[in-house]
Design a protein around this motif. Structure first.
Motif, short mmCIF file in Angstrom:
data_model
loop_
_atom_site.label_atom_id
_atom_site.label_comp_id
_atom_site.label_asym_id
_atom_site.label_seq_id
_atom_site.Cartn_x
_atom_site.Cartn_y
_atom_site.Cartn_z
N LEU A 128 0.82 -1.22 0.00
CA LEU A 128 0.00 0.00 0.00
C LEU A 128 0.84 1.26 0.00
CD1 LEU A 128 -2.57 -1.28 2.63
CD2 LEU A 128 -3.03 -0.90 0.21
N GLY A 129 2.11 1.13 -0.38
CA GLY A 129 2.97 2.30 -0.41
C GLY A 129 4.43 1.89 -0.40
N GLU A 130 5.32 2.89 -0.43
CA GLU A 130 6.75 2.60 -0.53
C GLU A 130 7.43 2.45 0.83
OE1 GLU A 130 8.77 4.39 -4.10
OE2 GLU A 130 7.33 5.99 -3.63
N GLY A 131 6.73 2.85 1.88
CA GLY A 131 7.34 2.87 3.20
C GLY A 131 7.41 1.50 3.86
N PRO A 132 8.22 1.39 4.91
CA PRO A 132 8.44 0.10 5.58
C PRO A 132 7.18 -0.50 6.20
CG PRO A 132 9.59 1.90 6.72
CD PRO A 132 9.06 2.46 5.45
N ASP A 133 6.19 0.31 6.50
CA ASP A 133 4.98 -0.22 7.14
C ASP A 133 3.85 -0.48 6.15
OD1 ASP A 133 6.05 -0.18 9.72
OD2 ASP A 133 5.65 1.97 9.88
N ASP A 134 4.14 -0.26 4.87
CA ASP A 134 3.06 -0.31 3.88
C ASP A 134 2.84 -1.70 3.29
OD1 ASP A 134 2.62 2.40 4.25
OD2 ASP A 134 4.08 2.96 2.72
N LEU A 135 2.78 -2.69 4.17
CA LEU A 135 2.48 -4.05 3.72
C LEU A 135 1.43 -4.60 4.68
CD1 LEU A 135 3.56 -6.34 1.70
CD2 LEU A 135 4.80 -7.21 3.69
N ALA A 136 0.40 -5.23 4.14
CA ALA A 136 -0.66 -5.73 5.01
C ALA A 136 -1.07 -7.12 4.58
CB ALA A 136 -1.86 -4.79 4.95
N PRO A 137 -1.51 -7.94 5.55
CA PRO A 137 -2.09 -9.22 5.15
C PRO A 137 -3.36 -8.96 4.36
CG PRO A 137 -2.21 -8.92 7.55
CD PRO A 137 -1.59 -7.69 6.99
N PHE A 138 -3.67 -9.83 3.43
CA PHE A 138 -4.87 -9.61 2.63
C PHE A 138 -6.07 -10.21 3.33
CE2 PHE A 138 -7.92 -10.87 -0.67
CZ PHE A 138 -8.21 -9.61 -1.15
N ASP A 139 -7.07 -9.37 3.58
CA ASP A 139 -8.29 -9.83 4.23
C ASP A 139 -9.48 -9.54 3.32
OD1 ASP A 139 -10.03 -10.65 6.42
OD2 ASP A 139 -10.57 -8.52 6.47
N PRO A 140 -10.13 -10.60 2.79
CA PRO A 140 -11.20 -10.42 1.81
C PRO A 140 -12.30 -9.46 2.28
CG PRO A 140 -10.62 -12.72 1.92
CD PRO A 140 -9.84 -12.03 3.01
N GLU A 141 -12.75 -9.63 3.52
CA GLU A 141 -13.88 -8.81 4.00
C GLU A 141 -13.52 -7.32 4.02
OE1 GLU A 141 -16.89 -9.92 5.60
OE2 GLU A 141 -16.57 -12.09 5.45
N SER A 142 -12.38 -7.00 4.63
CA SER A 142 -12.07 -5.58 4.73
C SER A 142 -11.66 -5.02 3.37
CB SER A 142 -11.02 -5.30 5.80
OG SER A 142 -9.88 -6.06 5.59
N PHE A 143 -11.12 -5.89 2.52
CA PHE A 143 -10.79 -5.44 1.16
C PHE A 143 -12.05 -5.03 0.41
CE2 PHE A 143 -9.86 -6.20 -3.37
CZ PHE A 143 -8.79 -5.35 -3.53
N VAL A 144 -13.07 -5.86 0.46
CA VAL A 144 -14.32 -5.56 -0.24
C VAL A 144 -14.98 -4.32 0.37
CG1 VAL A 144 -16.67 -6.38 -0.70
CG2 VAL A 144 -14.71 -7.87 -1.14
N ASP A 145 -14.94 -4.21 1.69
CA ASP A 145 -15.49 -3.01 2.34
C ASP A 145 -14.78 -1.76 1.84
OD1 ASP A 145 -17.41 -4.26 3.80
OD2 ASP A 145 -16.17 -4.50 5.59
N ALA A 146 -13.45 -1.86 1.71
CA ALA A 146 -12.69 -0.71 1.24
C ALA A 146 -13.06 -0.40 -0.22
CB ALA A 146 -11.19 -0.98 1.37
N LEU A 147 -13.25 -1.43 -1.01
CA LEU A 147 -13.64 -1.23 -2.41
C LEU A 147 -14.96 -0.47 -2.51
CD1 LEU A 147 -13.02 -4.57 -4.34
CD2 LEU A 147 -11.74 -2.45 -4.50
#
Ligand code: GDP
Length: 297
Positions: free
Chosen positions: A276-295
């Motif tokens: 989700l970005g170039e910074g060191p913290d910009d990696l996240a586990p993929f979660d289908p529910e929250s991904f769809v909510d964000a979409l």
């Protein structure tokens, strides 16, 4: 999640606006399908989703926007498939470190992903060793070493440009075994010569590494902003080596989150992590529910 939601507004706003029309007639369904296609969901999945929604509207006899929105959310989650195993094999076992190979075309974010993931693992109190098996570009090993130093983990590399990637990969696994590390993560070269060359190279790395320890995870990194082109490249890699998980990077830079569905369907492999970005913290586990909510946010 916040950043993802913002950049993916086109998807959600477009669909929700359509679903808020007074009457959801054939024109609206066509526009919904078009929006799904534009979001890189892929032809099959887009048609399927519209079919299912239309059928449900008929059967459930409810076509008020709120109801259809709820259906859309449910059906999108199903398409993203919450039943897939998205855990990472990063546990030391039988006194050997877990070995993770990271593969993908140049520029998709492999090295950055290795750095970010190393940071996550270190935060979980794991001992990590990095291997710079991209020996074609001197800068690649430098970039990985920089991440290693930043995160506080050692990087095994060769001083010789053009050294055998398989032998650097092997050396990094041996170092990991000697240091009783939990995880050895190997960054590979992404030059996409041709399928045969790629198979040779990745096949050899895997074979040679497996003389020292089993390869537990092969992560294919894909740039979400490259759409169909990225899909084609991904297919070539997945034919060259047994991919166990996908890392979808640069989701912060695209409004086309539907690519997750298209990739998983094409490769039959789960998206496990998102960038989700170039910074060191910009990696996240993929979660289908929250991904769809964000979409749909
Ligand atoms: P590699 O050639 O596959 O190893 O790619 P790099 O790790 O060198 O990354 C290529 C570029 O993409 C760099 O400028 C990274 O900072 C950038 N990058 C990597 N991941 C992400 C991400 O999730 N979001 C954004 N916006 N940029 C990323």
């Amino acid at each position: 999640r916040g950043r993802l939601a913002k950049s993916n507004n086109v998807f959600g706003k477009g669909l929700l606006a359509l679903l808020s029309r007074d009457r959801i007639d054939q024109d609206v369904w066509d526009e919904i399908e078009e929006t799904l296609l534009l979001a890189d969901l892929g032809t099959d999945a887009s048609m399927e989703l519209v079919d299912v929604l239309q059928r449900r509207v008929k059967v459930e006899g409810a076509d008020d926007p709120a109801h259809v929105k709820a259906m859309l959310r449910e059906e999108l989650v199903k398409l993203v498939d919450p039943t897939m195993d998205r855990s990472l094999a990063v546990e030391r076992k039988d006194s050997v470190p877990a070995v993770v190979l990271v593969v993908g075309v140049n520029g998709v974010g492999k090295t950055t992903t290795v750095g970010k993931l190393a940071r996550v693992l270190v935060a979980e109190d794991k001992e990590v060793v990095l291997g710079a098996a991209d020996t074609f570009r001197a800068a690649a090993a430098d970039q990985l070493s920089t991440w290693g130093a930043r995160v506080g983990v050692p990087t095994v590399r060769s001083d010789v440009e053009g050294a055998d990637p398989a032998s650097v990969a092997y050396d990094s696994v041996v170092a990991g075994i000697e240091e009783e590390a939990d995880v050895v993560m190997i960054d590979t070269a992404g030059r996409l010569q041709n399928k045969a060359g790629l198979m040779d190279q990745l096949g050899k790395i895997k074979r040679v590494v497996e003389k020292a320890a089993a390869v537990d995870e092969v992560l294919l990194v894909i740039d979400a902003t490259t759409g169909q082109n990225g899909m084609t490249q991904a297919r070539v890699f997945s034919e060259a080596v047994d991919v166990t998980g996908i890392v979808l990077t640069k989701l912060d830079g695209t409004a086309k989150g539907g690519i997750v569905v298209a990739i998983q369907r094409a490769l039959g492999v789960p998206v496990k992590l998102i960038g989700l970005g170039e910074g060191p913290d910009d990696l996240a586990p993929f979660d289908p529910e929250s991904f769809v909510d964000a979409l749909l946010d």
